[in-house]
Scaffold this motif. Structure first.
Motif, PDB file in Angstrom:
ATOM      1  N   VAL A  51       4.154 -16.586   3.921  1.00  0.00           N
ATOM      2  CA  VAL A  51       4.373 -15.262   4.506  1.00  0.00           C
ATOM      3  C   VAL A  51       5.713 -14.721   4.027  1.00  0.00           C
ATOM      4  O   VAL A  51       6.743 -15.378   4.171  1.00  0.00           O
ATOM      5  CB  VAL A  51       4.352 -15.325   6.044  1.00  0.00           C
ATOM      6  N   ASP A  52       5.707 -13.534   3.448  1.00  0.00           N
ATOM      7  CA  ASP A  52       6.950 -12.879   3.038  1.00  0.00           C
ATOM      8  C   ASP A  52       6.962 -11.474   3.613  1.00  0.00           C
ATOM      9  O   ASP A  52       6.646 -10.495   2.936  1.00  0.00           O
ATOM     10  CB  ASP A  52       7.080 -12.855   1.517  1.00  0.00           C
ATOM     11  N   ASP A  53       7.305 -11.379   4.889  1.00  0.00           N
ATOM     12  CA  ASP A  53       7.300 -10.096   5.587  1.00  0.00           C
ATOM     13  C   ASP A  53       8.139 -10.245   6.854  1.00  0.00           C
ATOM     14  O   ASP A  53       7.711 -10.906   7.805  1.00  0.00           O
ATOM     15  CB  ASP A  53       5.867  -9.699   5.950  1.00  0.00           C
ATOM     16  N   PRO A  54       9.338  -9.673   6.891  1.00  0.00           N
ATOM     17  CA  PRO A  54      10.181  -9.827   8.086  1.00  0.00           C
ATOM     18  C   PRO A  54       9.549  -9.245   9.340  1.00  0.00           C
ATOM     19  O   PRO A  54       9.860  -9.693  10.452  1.00  0.00           O
ATOM     20  CB  PRO A  54      11.468  -9.088   7.694  1.00  0.00           C
ATOM     21  N   LYS A  55       8.659  -8.265   9.182  1.00  0.00           N
ATOM     22  CA  LYS A  55       8.002  -7.687  10.354  1.00  0.00           C
ATOM     23  C   LYS A  55       6.934  -8.617  10.938  1.00  0.00           C
ATOM     24  O   LYS A  55       6.422  -8.366  12.028  1.00  0.00           O
ATOM     25  CB  LYS A  55       7.391  -6.334   9.988  1.00  0.00           C
ATOM     26  N   ALA A  56       6.621  -9.694  10.200  1.00  0.00           N
ATOM     27  CA  ALA A  56       5.674 -10.692  10.697  1.00  0.00           C
ATOM     28  C   ALA A  56       6.378 -11.895  11.321  1.00  0.00           C
ATOM     29  O   ALA A  56       5.731 -12.863  11.701  1.00  0.00           O
ATOM     30  CB  ALA A  56       4.763 -11.158   9.556  1.00  0.00           C
ATOM     31  N   ASP A  57       7.716 -11.832  11.429  1.00  0.00           N
ATOM     32  CA  ASP A  57       8.469 -12.942  12.018  1.00  0.00           C
ATOM     33  C   ASP A  57       8.035 -13.211  13.459  1.00  0.00           C
ATOM     34  O   ASP A  57       7.688 -12.285  14.206  1.00  0.00           O
ATOM     35  CB  ASP A  57       9.970 -12.632  12.013  1.00  0.00           C
ATOM     36  N   PHE A  58       8.128 -14.480  13.849  1.00  0.00           N
ATOM     37  CA  PHE A  58       7.813 -14.885  15.219  1.00  0.00           C
ATOM     38  C   PHE A  58       9.062 -14.918  16.104  1.00  0.00           C
ATOM     39  O   PHE A  58       8.964 -15.214  17.301  1.00  0.00           O
ATOM     40  CB  PHE A  58       7.161 -16.269  15.216  1.00  0.00           C
ATOM     41  N   GLY A  59      10.215 -14.673  15.530  1.00  0.00           N
ATOM     42  CA  GLY A  59      11.466 -14.713  16.260  1.00  0.00           C
ATOM     43  C   GLY A  59      12.584 -15.078  15.312  1.00  0.00           C
ATOM     44  O   GLY A  59      12.394 -15.136  14.100  1.00  0.00           O
ATOM     45  N   GLY A  61       1.931  -7.631  -4.053  1.00  0.00           N
ATOM     46  CA  GLY A  61       1.669  -7.485  -5.479  1.00  0.00           C
ATOM     47  C   GLY A  61       0.680  -8.534  -5.975  1.00  0.00           C
ATOM     48  O   GLY A  61      -0.329  -8.823  -5.324  1.00  0.00           O
ATOM     49  N   ASP A  62       0.971  -9.114  -7.156  1.00  0.00           N
ATOM     50  CA  ASP A  62       0.101 -10.142  -7.732  1.00  0.00           C
ATOM     51  C   ASP A  62       0.325 -11.516  -7.100  1.00  0.00           C
ATOM     52  O   ASP A  62      -0.379 -12.465  -7.428  1.00  0.00           O
ATOM     53  CB  ASP A  62       0.372 -10.273  -9.239  1.00  0.00           C
ATOM     54  N   SER A  63       1.266 -11.610  -6.192  1.00  0.00           N
ATOM     55  CA  SER A  63       1.629 -12.912  -5.628  1.00  0.00           C
ATOM     56  C   SER A  63       0.624 -13.364  -4.579  1.00  0.00           C
ATOM     57  O   SER A  63      -0.210 -12.596  -4.085  1.00  0.00           O
ATOM     58  CB  SER A  63       3.027 -12.862  -5.015  1.00  0.00           C
ATOM     59  N   PHE A  64       0.775 -14.647  -4.199  1.00  0.00           N
ATOM     60  CA  PHE A  64      -0.024 -15.251  -3.149  1.00  0.00           C
ATOM     61  C   PHE A  64       0.524 -14.896  -1.771  1.00  0.00           C
ATOM     62  O   PHE A  64      -0.137 -15.100  -0.751  1.00  0.00           O
ATOM     63  CB  PHE A  64      -0.003 -16.771  -3.371  1.00  0.00           C
ATOM     64  N   SER A  65       1.723 -14.345  -1.711  1.00  0.00           N
ATOM     65  CA  SER A  65       2.423 -14.099  -0.452  1.00  0.00           C
ATOM     66  C   SER A  65       1.634 -13.158   0.450  1.00  0.00           C
ATOM     67  O   SER A  65       1.127 -12.130   0.010  1.00  0.00           O
ATOM     68  CB  SER A  65       3.798 -13.492  -0.726  1.00  0.00           C
ATOM     69  N   LEU A  66       1.587 -13.507   1.738  1.00  0.00           N
ATOM     70  CA  LEU A  66       0.900 -12.678   2.721  1.00  0.00           C
ATOM     71  C   LEU A  66       1.858 -11.707   3.380  1.00  0.00           C
ATOM     72  O   LEU A  66       3.046 -11.983   3.550  1.00  0.00           O
ATOM     73  CB  LEU A  66       0.263 -13.564   3.795  1.00  0.00           C
ATOM     74  N   THR A  67       1.321 -10.562   3.779  1.00  0.00           N
ATOM     75  CA  THR A  67       2.122  -9.529   4.438  1.00  0.00           C
ATOM     76  C   THR A  67       1.236  -8.725   5.376  1.00  0.00           C
ATOM     77  O   THR A  67       0.005  -8.697   5.224  1.00  0.00           O
ATOM     78  CB  THR A  67       2.769  -8.598   3.391  1.00  0.00           C
ATOM     79  N   LEU A  68       1.866  -8.074   6.339  1.00  0.00           N
ATOM     80  CA  LEU A  68       1.180  -7.095   7.184  1.00  0.00           C
ATOM     81  C   LEU A  68       1.432  -5.676   6.694  1.00  0.00           C
ATOM     82  O   LEU A  68       0.880  -4.712   7.236  1.00  0.00           O
ATOM     83  CB  LEU A  68       1.664  -7.223   8.633  1.00  0.00           C
ATOM     84  N   ASN A  69       2.281  -5.540   5.669  1.00  0.00           N
ATOM     85  CA  ASN A  69       2.731  -4.244   5.168  1.00  0.00           C
ATOM     86  C   ASN A  69       1.809  -3.738   4.055  1.00  0.00           C
ATOM     87  O   ASN A  69       1.702  -4.356   2.998  1.00  0.00           O
ATOM     88  CB  ASN A  69       4.166  -4.377   4.654  1.00  0.00           C
ATOM     89  N   LYS A  70       1.181  -2.621   4.287  1.00  0.00           N
ATOM     90  CA  LYS A  70       0.276  -2.036   3.291  1.00  0.00           C
ATOM     91  C   LYS A  70       1.015  -1.204   2.245  1.00  0.00           C
ATOM     92  O   LYS A  70       0.430  -0.810   1.239  1.00  0.00           O
ATOM     93  CB  LYS A  70      -0.760  -1.143   3.986  1.00  0.00           C
ATOM     94  N   ASN A  71       2.294  -0.924   2.472  1.00  0.00           N
ATOM     95  CA  ASN A  71       3.031  -0.003   1.592  1.00  0.00           C
ATOM     96  C   ASN A  71       4.334  -0.625   1.120  1.00  0.00           C
ATOM     97  O   ASN A  71       5.423  -0.137   1.429  1.00  0.00           O
ATOM     98  CB  ASN A  71       3.298   1.304   2.350  1.00  0.00           C
ATOM     99  N   ILE A  72       4.240  -1.700   0.370  1.00  0.00           N
ATOM    100  CA  ILE A  72       5.427  -2.374  -0.149  1.00  0.00           C
ATOM    101  C   ILE A  72       5.961  -1.664  -1.373  1.00  0.00           C
ATOM    102  O   ILE A  72       5.190  -1.267  -2.262  1.00  0.00           O
ATOM    103  CB  ILE A  72       5.104  -3.852  -0.488  1.00  0.00           C
ATOM    104  N   SER A  73       7.276  -1.501  -1.429  1.00  0.00           N
ATOM    105  CA  SER A  73       7.917  -0.915  -2.605  1.00  0.00           C
ATOM    106  C   SER A  73       8.368  -2.015  -3.547  1.00  0.00           C
ATOM    107  O   SER A  73       8.645  -3.147  -3.126  1.00  0.00           O
ATOM    108  CB  SER A  73       9.125  -0.077  -2.175  1.00  0.00           C
ATOM    109  N   PHE A  74       8.444  -1.697  -4.823  1.00  0.00           N
ATOM    110  CA  PHE A  74       8.855  -2.654  -5.830  1.00  0.00           C
ATOM    111  C   PHE A  74      10.006  -2.084  -6.638  1.00  0.00           C
ATOM    112  O   PHE A  74      10.016  -0.891  -6.976  1.00  0.00           O
ATOM    113  CB  PHE A  74       7.700  -3.020  -6.767  1.00  0.00           C
ATOM    114  N   ILE A  75      10.988  -2.946  -6.942  1.00  0.00           N
ATOM    115  CA  ILE A  75      12.109  -2.548  -7.773  1.00  0.00           C
ATOM    116  C   ILE A  75      11.664  -2.512  -9.219  1.00  0.00           C
ATOM    117  O   ILE A  75      11.071  -3.474  -9.732  1.00  0.00           O
ATOM    118  CB  ILE A  75      13.281  -3.538  -7.608  1.00  0.00           C
ATOM    119  N   GLU A  76      11.908  -1.431  -9.877  1.00  0.00           N
ATOM    120  CA  GLU A  76      11.503  -1.291 -11.292  1.00  0.00           C
ATOM    121  C   GLU A  76      12.371  -2.161 -12.186  1.00  0.00           C
ATOM    122  O   GLU A  76      13.566  -2.259 -11.991  1.00  0.00           O
ATOM    123  CB  GLU A  76      11.622   0.177 -11.717  1.00  0.00           C
TER     124      GLU A  76
END
Length: 390
Positions: free
Chosen positions: A316-324, A375-390
């Motif tokens: 999981v790579d999403d701070p909004k999915a943290d449990f605490g 993106g192409d990663s295996f990482s899970l997120t709850l965020n549908k609108n992730i930004s990427f650094i060019e």
């Protein structure tokens, strides 16, 4: 666990070999007093040397297994497998990693030594293995050897996975090798620079190999029992033709072990480019099989991010999915909060879901193409609108 033949056992998508005889290291010790454990998820109790297995840790481990079997929601046991990242900053740009692909997920930073010590003091009596990485290159942290030494002196067995493509100064390298680390897993995803850099973008294979040789030499000259030094190749379409070359290279380097691992990715966007043709190195769940088994993580372990945020597992790579936050709240206050009760409820007949967590989305069907990825990663997120650094 999938048994393939008398001399080869695959566990959690990896095949581990002894460099001495090129025979797979067996998944279970026949006479292990800690009993048979379902080790299909990466944690292997037999990896933990006897000197780190105290009576209190044993009692906690037994209780944790019992509570998992009973699918309890509120636990008396403490997590015994913890992933703790000192940083999510990395020097490479691996395309199937949510750090490497430039995703703007959690803010970048480094854990303070004081916070690391606070966490070690809280987990030292019950944790069996502390894995010291997740989304970054831990050896970029200035105080990292001091972190390892503090945890080693507290009786904790530690594992580190590193790209090792860093030009370390001699003092840092010496302190690191003498720190008390238990297992050092080094990424060698190609035997030529041309192949290696297709995944380890920005890395230098020569630098990695030189660091491995230095580590092996240092261990021998100082008569160190640890770390166990392992060379590891993630098998992908770009390097599968070099598997035998990798095995030969591992022998030439005189590492203790070598391992071949299955790559993980976003099945919707990256499978065709990266998955190897040899299907023994591809998870069945990337080939149409759905996973329906309950997840171990809600009862056994967690991931502590550099800022103290708790992810329920290391994918999981999403701070909004943290449990605490373990630094602010304390480990056991997080371990039995509403988020954990809701996550355990997903796999328990006792349903007390008061929060929608990423575990309730994933359901341990981690390769499901319907899950949201970074993106192409295996990482899970709850965020549908992730930004990427060019």
């Amino acid at each position: 666990m999938v048994e393939t033949n008398d001399q080869e056992i695959a566990i959690g998508g990896s095949k581990r070999y002894s460099v001495a005889d090129d025979v797979s290291i067996r998944a279970k010790r026949e006479s292990d007093d800690w009993g048979v454990f379902d080790e299909d998820w990466g944690f292997r109790v037999y990896d933990i040397p006897d000197k780190f297995r105290t009576k209190r840790k044993f009692n906690n481990f037994v209780l944790a297994r019992q509570e998992e079997a009973e699918k309890k929601l509120i636990l008396e046991s403490h997590p015994y497998q913890i992933d703790l990242e000192p940083t999510n900053v990395c020097n490479l740009h691996c395309p199937l990693c949510s750090t490497g692909n430039g995703a703007e997920t959690r803010d970048k930073g480094f854990m303070r030594l004081s916070n690391f010590k606070k966490l070690v003091d809280e987990i030292k009596d019950t944790v069996l293995q502390l894995s010291l990485q997740n989304w970054g290159e831990s050896t970029l942290v200035k105080d990292f050897p001091k972190m390892i030494r503090y945890a080693a002196d507290a009786g904790i067995f530690m594992r580190l996975s590193t790209n090792f493509s860093v030009d370390y100064d001699e003092n840092y390298f010496s302190e690191f090798m003498n720190s008390g680390l238990g297992r050092l897993v080094i990424d060698v995803d190609g035997t030529t620079q041309e192949v290696y850099e297709q995944y380890r973008v920005g890395g230098s294979l020569d630098l990695v190999l030189n660091n491995i040789r230095k580590a092996v030499k240092f261990k021998k000259e100082n008569n160190l029992q640890y770390p166990v030094i392992q060379a590891r190749m993630l098998v992908m379409k770009q390097n599968e033709h070099q598997i035998e070359d990798f095995k030969n290279l591992a022998k030439e380097l005189e590492v203790d072990e070598m391992e071949l691992g299955n790559i993980q990715l976003n099945p919707n966007t990256a499978a065709e480019k990266w998955l190897p043709k040899d299907k023994q190195y591809v998870y069945d769940t990337y080939q149409g099989e759905n996973r329906t088994t309950p997840c171990h993580w809600p009862w056994s372990g967690l991931t502590i991010n550099w800022d103290g945020g708790i992810s329920p597992c290391p994918i999981v790579d999403d701070p909004k999915a943290d449990f605490g936050n373990v630094i602010d709240d304390g480990l056991m206050n997080v371990w039995n909060n509403e988020y954990y009760v809701s996550a355990r409820s997903e796999f328990s007949p006792d349903k007390q879901k008061t929060k929608f967590t990423i575990c309730n989305m994933c359901k341990n069907d981690t390769h499901n193409p319907k899950l949201l990825r970074v993106g192409d990663s295996f990482s899970l997120t709850l965020n549908k609108n992730i930004s990427f650094i060019e």
